[in-house]
Design a protein around this motif. Sequence first.
Motif, PDB file in Angstrom:
ATOM      1  N   MET A  47      34.241 -51.659  59.552  1.00  0.00           N
ATOM      2  CA  MET A  47      34.508 -50.397  60.213  1.00  0.00           C
ATOM      3  C   MET A  47      34.133 -49.251  59.267  1.00  0.00           C
ATOM      4  O   MET A  47      34.338 -49.334  58.075  1.00  0.00           O
ATOM      5  N   VAL A  48      33.606 -48.172  59.839  1.00  0.00           N
ATOM      6  CA  VAL A  48      33.182 -47.029  59.029  1.00  0.00           C
ATOM      7  C   VAL A  48      34.370 -46.142  58.664  1.00  0.00           C
ATOM      8  O   VAL A  48      35.433 -46.216  59.258  1.00  0.00           O
ATOM      9  N   LYS A  49      34.156 -45.294  57.688  1.00  0.00           N
ATOM     10  CA  LYS A  49      35.247 -44.489  57.132  1.00  0.00           C
ATOM     11  C   LYS A  49      35.180 -43.035  57.585  1.00  0.00           C
ATOM     12  O   LYS A  49      34.108 -42.481  57.801  1.00  0.00           O
ATOM     13  N   LEU A  50      36.362 -42.444  57.688  1.00  0.00           N
ATOM     14  CA  LEU A  50      36.499 -41.031  58.022  1.00  0.00           C
ATOM     15  C   LEU A  50      36.282 -40.190  56.770  1.00  0.00           C
ATOM     16  O   LEU A  50      36.771 -40.529  55.700  1.00  0.00           O
ATOM     17  N   VAL A  51      35.561 -39.098  56.921  1.00  0.00           N
ATOM     18  CA  VAL A  51      35.413 -38.120  55.848  1.00  0.00           C
ATOM     19  C   VAL A  51      36.276 -36.922  56.228  1.00  0.00           C
ATOM     20  O   VAL A  51      36.165 -36.387  57.341  1.00  0.00           O
ATOM     21  N   CYS A  52      37.159 -36.516  55.326  1.00  0.00           N
ATOM     22  CA  CYS A  52      38.063 -35.393  55.564  1.00  0.00           C
ATOM     23  C   CYS A  52      38.155 -34.617  54.251  1.00  0.00           C
ATOM     24  O   CYS A  52      38.860 -35.017  53.334  1.00  0.00           O
ATOM     25  N   HIS A  53      37.407 -33.531  54.171  1.00  0.00           N
ATOM     26  CA  HIS A  53      37.300 -32.754  52.938  1.00  0.00           C
ATOM     27  C   HIS A  53      37.922 -31.374  53.138  1.00  0.00           C
ATOM     28  O   HIS A  53      37.678 -30.723  54.152  1.00  0.00           O
ATOM     29  N   ALA A  54      38.727 -30.908  52.180  1.00  0.00           N
ATOM     30  CA  ALA A  54      39.413 -29.621  52.294  1.00  0.00           C
ATOM     31  C   ALA A  54      38.825 -28.580  51.342  1.00  0.00           C
ATOM     32  O   ALA A  54      38.420 -28.903  50.236  1.00  0.00           O
TER      33      ALA A  54
END
Length: 183
Positions: A1-8
């Motif tokens: 499964m692919v990964k979520l990118v969540c950058h702040a």
Amino acid sequence: MVKLVCHAEKYKKGSVSSIERHNERKNTNYSNEEIDPLRTHLNYTLIQRDDESYYRSVMKLVNARDNPSGRTLRKDAVVLCEFIISSSNEFFDTLSAEEQRHFFEEANRYLQDFFGKKHCIYATVHYDEHTPNMHFGFVPLTAKNRLCAKEVVDRSVLLQLQAEMPKFLQMKGCQIERGEAGA
């Protein structure tokens, strides 16, 4: 499964207008060479705003905040926080246009619920870059309506968000998992 990118990212008052010009593609030249002007028409927004600029929308919330001391806003105060939500091209290549929109709509819904819908300024999806992504911006107001980015987007909040958001998206039918911690 692919990964979520969540950058702040966190921005001061002086940066808000340039963030809007970038997100809304109002510039003629960009330092990001991945932007393809021939694909800009594919971009869309998920938070419909009045005709106000980001700056006016941000400052309206900042000026309406609880400020019992009456102190003026510090020059270096963070007034806007932004999350960039994405994944790999591998993930987006397996989705139809409707499924991609569903992914971004659900991510937007989660973030609005997490940070408070009334604090949210924009959610703009870009398809004119190498990988589709969403820029989600909000004013970092606490539950007591104080402006405090250090409290609203601290390490524990980021860890919570990065753990819960992929689970939420999975419940909404998106085949995505948490990205690597600390990466």
